[in-house]
Structure formats: structure tokens, C-alpha cells
Design a protein around this motif. Structure first.
Motif, short mmCIF file in Angstrom:
data_model
loop_
_atom_site.label_atom_id
_atom_site.label_comp_id
_atom_site.label_asym_id
_atom_site.label_seq_id
_atom_site.Cartn_x
_atom_site.Cartn_y
_atom_site.Cartn_z
N ASN A 13 0.84 -1.19 0.00
CA ASN A 13 0.00 0.00 0.00
C ASN A 13 0.87 1.25 0.00
OD1 ASN A 13 -1.63 2.29 1.34
ND2 ASN A 13 -3.19 0.75 0.91
N ARG A 19 0.19 5.22 0.05
CA ARG A 19 -0.72 6.36 0.18
C ARG A 19 -2.14 6.00 -0.23
NH1 ARG A 19 2.30 11.56 -2.39
NH2 ARG A 19 0.21 12.39 -1.93
N GLY A 20 -2.60 4.82 0.21
CA GLY A 20 -3.97 4.41 -0.04
C GLY A 20 -4.19 3.69 -1.35
N CYS A 75 -7.50 1.09 -6.25
CA CYS A 75 -7.89 2.11 -5.27
C CYS A 75 -9.40 2.26 -5.32
CB CYS A 75 -7.21 3.44 -5.57
SG CYS A 75 -7.52 4.72 -4.35
#
Length: 333
Positions: A87, A89-90, A111
Motif C-alpha cells: 500500500n 498512500r492508499g 484504489c
């Protein structure tokens, strides 16, 4: 670097095409950038995908030693196994077998339930040496189209192996050195894997053999080969198969390689006239890229709603996909 968003790519897309490669704005990561960036996800270690000077390289575990061999041992790297999720930053990234060269991977990017796959370079034929290509389900598939025309259709790998070894055997019986030309990463390892070592001695050029050693140390079952250098005698090579990049033909070692027959292994040998461009006597249609049926199969198996094409015959393959009712766009500038 300013982003270039074609009409079919919204600025808020999960991935955005730029002049230096695909970019994920949310993760602030480029995939296979052609210029120096802070951080890059790398599909494989060929130099048109792995630019020197990147701040940090994120790639499959088996790509890391090859990157260090080619770019220097001081580069900053992070590795992951096939199927392992990371992962950033999302955004979730994972690598999946591309079947192209050792360590090559498709990059799955997800995402908020949206899934894109960047194929990098890939082939769907199993060469028996590296992990075979595995289709990855996605909404958007970014595919290479190096050989995206119907004329490019590869033969069965075993037939190719027989053809190559029959050529070498005939040359050996006539006391002629066989030289096979192929890129030092990928093609040369495949040729070494295909070669029947009972016919005669195997030699590899220095660039090829140093790459072979890196790949052997990772556990790939590569045959042993002798190093082709200035210490080799002409008499040692009369029944040998020499695997080397094309530049060997213009190097000083040619004086000990003659008399010889030169074979060029490339998908481009499907163009019969191409072999003369490389100074080859014989062309072998052996490629580490997907052929026309392979490209179509990969697109079908991805289940993608949208397909972006790049490299080679991208506009032609895009037109073909559209004729089949698939939303497709060429990303060539």
C-alpha cells in the motif's frame, strides 16, 4: 513534468499518461518512467523500462539483483513477491507474472475498487524457464502491442527448439562456429535454455554471461557456459554455439569466431528481409513478446472494459479492438 491527459483520460483517473510514463497521482509514483523521478514502480530491468537515476525503485524481488547489476549496487530498492500487496498512500500495488524476462511483472493498481493493470512487456508462451504469464482481472488494461499485427504468430516452442538445435548440429558437423545473436537480458537466457549441450560446447559473451550469473544465483536453472574472451582459441569454437549480443559482429573476437554461421533470434525475423539488417545468415522467429493471438488472448482474459495500447503497432491494434466492440485507445504521442 506536466501531465498530458488525452481526451479519454480524465485528470482524476487512477493512472494518468505523461510524457515520461504512466503516473499514479494519488500514490505519487510513476510506472516505468523514461526520466529521473523520486520513486518508480518497475515492470522489469530492460533499460527502456528502468531508467538510471531514479530515487527509489520498487520491483519484483527477482528484478532487484538485475537492476543492481545494470545500474549499480548503491541504488535504493524495494522488492515484493508475485501477488504480494503493497500500500502506497492508499493505493494498492502488486506484481503478477508477465513471462517476459526474469523478474518481469505486470503491475496491478487498485484504489477504491477500481483496478488497472500495466502489462509492461509480456509473452504468453511458457518458455519453461521463467514464471509463465498469468492473466489479471481488471477494469482497465494497458497492453504493449510490439507485435500487434496478424502476421506475427509464433510457432510452438518445441518446434523452435528443434529448429535451432538442428541448425547448430549441422554447423558443428561441418566444423563451423554457430553464433546466436540476442539481447543480454531475456533472449540470451532463453536461447541458452533451448540449446542442446550434447551437440558441442556453449560459450556466452561477457555481457551475457555476467547477466546469466546473476540469474543463476537467484535459482533459475540455466545451463553452464564458458566465457567468450580473448583467451579462447579458434580451435575451441569449431563445434561451439556462441550466444552474444549483436555488437559481437563488429568486435575484435570475430577473428577467432570465423568460419561461422550467424543466427538472429527475434520476433522481427517474421519479416524475412530483416535478418540481413543484423548481418545474419539465418533468422529464428523467437520472441519474448506476445504475438497477435497472445495479445488478443491477454485482453480477453483480463476482462477489461477499457484497453490502452502502447509501443509497436498500437494504433492498428486499437482499431482492431474497437472493431470487436472493445473501448480502446492508443497512447502513442
Amino acid at each position: 513534468m506536466s501531465q498530458i491527459s488525452p481526451p479519454h483520460l480524465a485528470p482524476d483517473s487512477l493512472l494518468v499518461q505523461t510524457r515520461i510514463g504512466w503516473y499514479c497521482p494519488k500514490a505519487d509514483v510513476y510506472i516505468d518512467p523514461s526520466a529521473k523521478v523520486q520513486r518508480a514502480v518497475i515492470t522489469h530491468a530492460h533499460m527502456d523500462h528502468a531508467t538510471p537515476g531514479v530515487g527509489g525503485y520498487f520491483a519484483h524481488h527477482d528484478t532487484i539483483p538485475i537492476l543492481r547489476h545494470r545500474l549499480g549496487h548503491n541504488i535504493q530498492t524495494q522488492g515484493a513477491a508475485y501477488g504480494e500487496s503493497v500500500n502506497i498512500r492508499g493505493v494498492t500495488f502488486s506484481f503478477h507474472p508477465a513471462g517476459h524476462v526474469a523478474g518481469s511483472a505486470q503491475v496491478r493498481v487498485e484504489c477504491d475498487g477500481d483496478v488497472w493493470v500495466v502489462s509492461g512487456d509480456y509473452k504468453v508462451q511458457d518458455d519453461g524457464l521463467i514464471p509463465a504469464f498469468e492473466p489479471v482481472k481488471c477494469r482497465v488494461f494497458i497492453t504493449e502491442t510490439t507485435f500487434g499485427l496478424p502476421m506475427f504468430q509464433w510457432r510452438d516452442p518445441q518446434l523452435l527448439t528443434n529448429e535451432l538445435n538442428d541448425w547448430w548440429r549441422e554447423n558443428a558437423e561441418n566444423g563451423i562456429t554457430s553464433i546466436l545473436l540476442g539481447y543480454s537480458l531475456g533472449k540470451s537466457q532463453r536461447l541458452l535454455h533451448m540449446a542442446d549441450a550434447s551437440i558441442g560446447p556453449l560459450y556466452c559473451g561477457e555481457e551475457v554471461e555476467s547477466t546469466n550469473q546473476v540469474i543463476r544465483e537467484m535459482g533459475y536453472p540455466l545451463k553452464s557456459a564458458k566465457l567468450l574472451d580473448s583467451s579462447v582459441k579458434q580451435s575451441d569454437l569449431r563445434s561451439a554455439l556462441v550466444i552474444a549480443p549483436p555488437q559481437v559482429l563488429k568486435g575484435p573476437l570475430m577473428q577467432i569466431l570465423r568460419p561461422c554461421q550467424v543466427g538472429m533470434a527475434s520476433g522481427w525475423m517474421a519479416h524475412g528481409r530483416r535478418k540481413s539488417r543484423f548481418g545474419a545468415d539465418r533468422g529464428f522467429v523467437i520472441s519474448d513478446h506476445a504475438d497477435w493471438p497472445g495479445l488478443n488472448w491477454a485482453v480477453q482474459e483480463s476482462g477489461a472494459e477499457v484497453v490502452y495500447t502502447e509501443h509497436g503497432y498500437a494504433p492498428d491494434f486499437t482499431r482492431w479492438l474497437r472493431s470487436k466492440g472493445i473501448a480502446s485507445f492508443s497512447t502513442e504521442y
